[in-house]
Design a protein around this motif. Sequence first.
Motif, PDB file in Angstrom:
ATOM      1  N   ARG A  67      -4.827  -2.048   8.289  1.00  0.00           N
ATOM      2  CA  ARG A  67      -4.068  -1.983   6.963  1.00  0.00           C
ATOM      3  C   ARG A  67      -4.478  -3.340   6.461  1.00  0.00           C
ATOM      4  O   ARG A  67      -4.269  -4.345   7.006  1.00  0.00           O
ATOM      5  N   THR A  68      -4.806  -3.167   5.287  1.00  0.00           N
ATOM      6  CA  THR A  68      -5.491  -4.605   4.538  1.00  0.00           C
ATOM      7  C   THR A  68      -4.371  -5.298   3.681  1.00  0.00           C
ATOM      8  O   THR A  68      -3.463  -4.497   3.517  1.00  0.00           O
ATOM      9  N   GLN A  69      -4.675  -6.699   3.332  1.00  0.00           N
ATOM     10  CA  GLN A  69      -3.526  -7.085   2.501  1.00  0.00           C
ATOM     11  C   GLN A  69      -3.565  -6.128   1.081  1.00  0.00           C
ATOM     12  O   GLN A  69      -2.401  -6.309   0.477  1.00  0.00           O
ATOM     13  N   GLU A  70      -4.455  -5.807   0.684  1.00  0.00           N
ATOM     14  CA  GLU A  70      -4.523  -5.083  -0.519  1.00  0.00           C
ATOM     15  C   GLU A  70      -3.706  -3.700  -0.263  1.00  0.00           C
ATOM     16  O   GLU A  70      -3.041  -3.077  -1.121  1.00  0.00           O
ATOM     17  N   ASP A  71      -3.780  -3.196   0.917  1.00  0.00           N
ATOM     18  CA  ASP A  71      -3.096  -2.053   1.121  1.00  0.00           C
ATOM     19  C   ASP A  71      -1.655  -2.211   1.144  1.00  0.00           C
ATOM     20  O   ASP A  71      -0.808  -1.408   0.537  1.00  0.00           O
ATOM     21  N   PHE A  72      -1.133  -3.325   1.755  1.00  0.00           N
ATOM     22  CA  PHE A  72       0.184  -3.707   1.706  1.00  0.00           C
ATOM     23  C   PHE A  72       0.627  -3.752   0.346  1.00  0.00           C
ATOM     24  O   PHE A  72       1.817  -3.373  -0.020  1.00  0.00           O
ATOM     25  N   ALA A  73      -0.021  -4.725  -0.508  1.00  0.00           N
ATOM     26  CA  ALA A  73       0.397  -4.965  -1.624  1.00  0.00           C
ATOM     27  C   ALA A  73       0.608  -3.669  -2.664  1.00  0.00           C
ATOM     28  O   ALA A  73       1.523  -3.486  -3.308  1.00  0.00           O
TER      29      ALA A  73
END
Length: 188
Positions: A67-73
């Motif tokens: 999970r990337t930061q973009e996915d989390f955001a």
Amino acid sequence: MNQTSPVRRALGGRAVRSLTPVALAAVIVAGTAACDSSDTSSQGTAKSTRTLSAEPAASPTATESQRTQEDFAASVSADVERNRQKAVATLKGVEGKGNAVEDVSVTGLPVAAEEQFRSALVRVSNRTDEAAFYAVRVEFVDASGKVLDSVVLGFPDAPPNRTVSQHANSRKAAGVKSFPRIAQAERS
């Protein structure tokens, strides 16, 4: 008196330093067994034996999350949007200001002239004994009372007897002297 271990004497100082931890442990165990082959002392009791375990050659590396930061955001944004849509649907059927206006407060936050949005802190105090969903409409008005923008927020599962908060942000009210106010608030 200089005591050198039989292993060190047999292999020499440099050879011991160049061994890998596994090989060194094997040499030490073999040397200890060769030097001390007796299993009992003079009283006939067993001697304690110490086993050495080799250190791992390298520490295990942490695996990266898929999970990337973009996915989390994106996940957080999706939750916020889902709550906003539920709040919009809740407020559609509300006549007047709603049943929870007394439970909601708003404070305009200071901004610099060059900022691209106007922000307000919205607080909801759930004074009931159960978690509840709150739908809140915040209006940003100018000095004459003209509504510049209307922002809807959803507060899911507001805990009983607690206060929760969110920011209401408006791009339309940016750069204009404006004031936030609660237009509607409904608890469901």
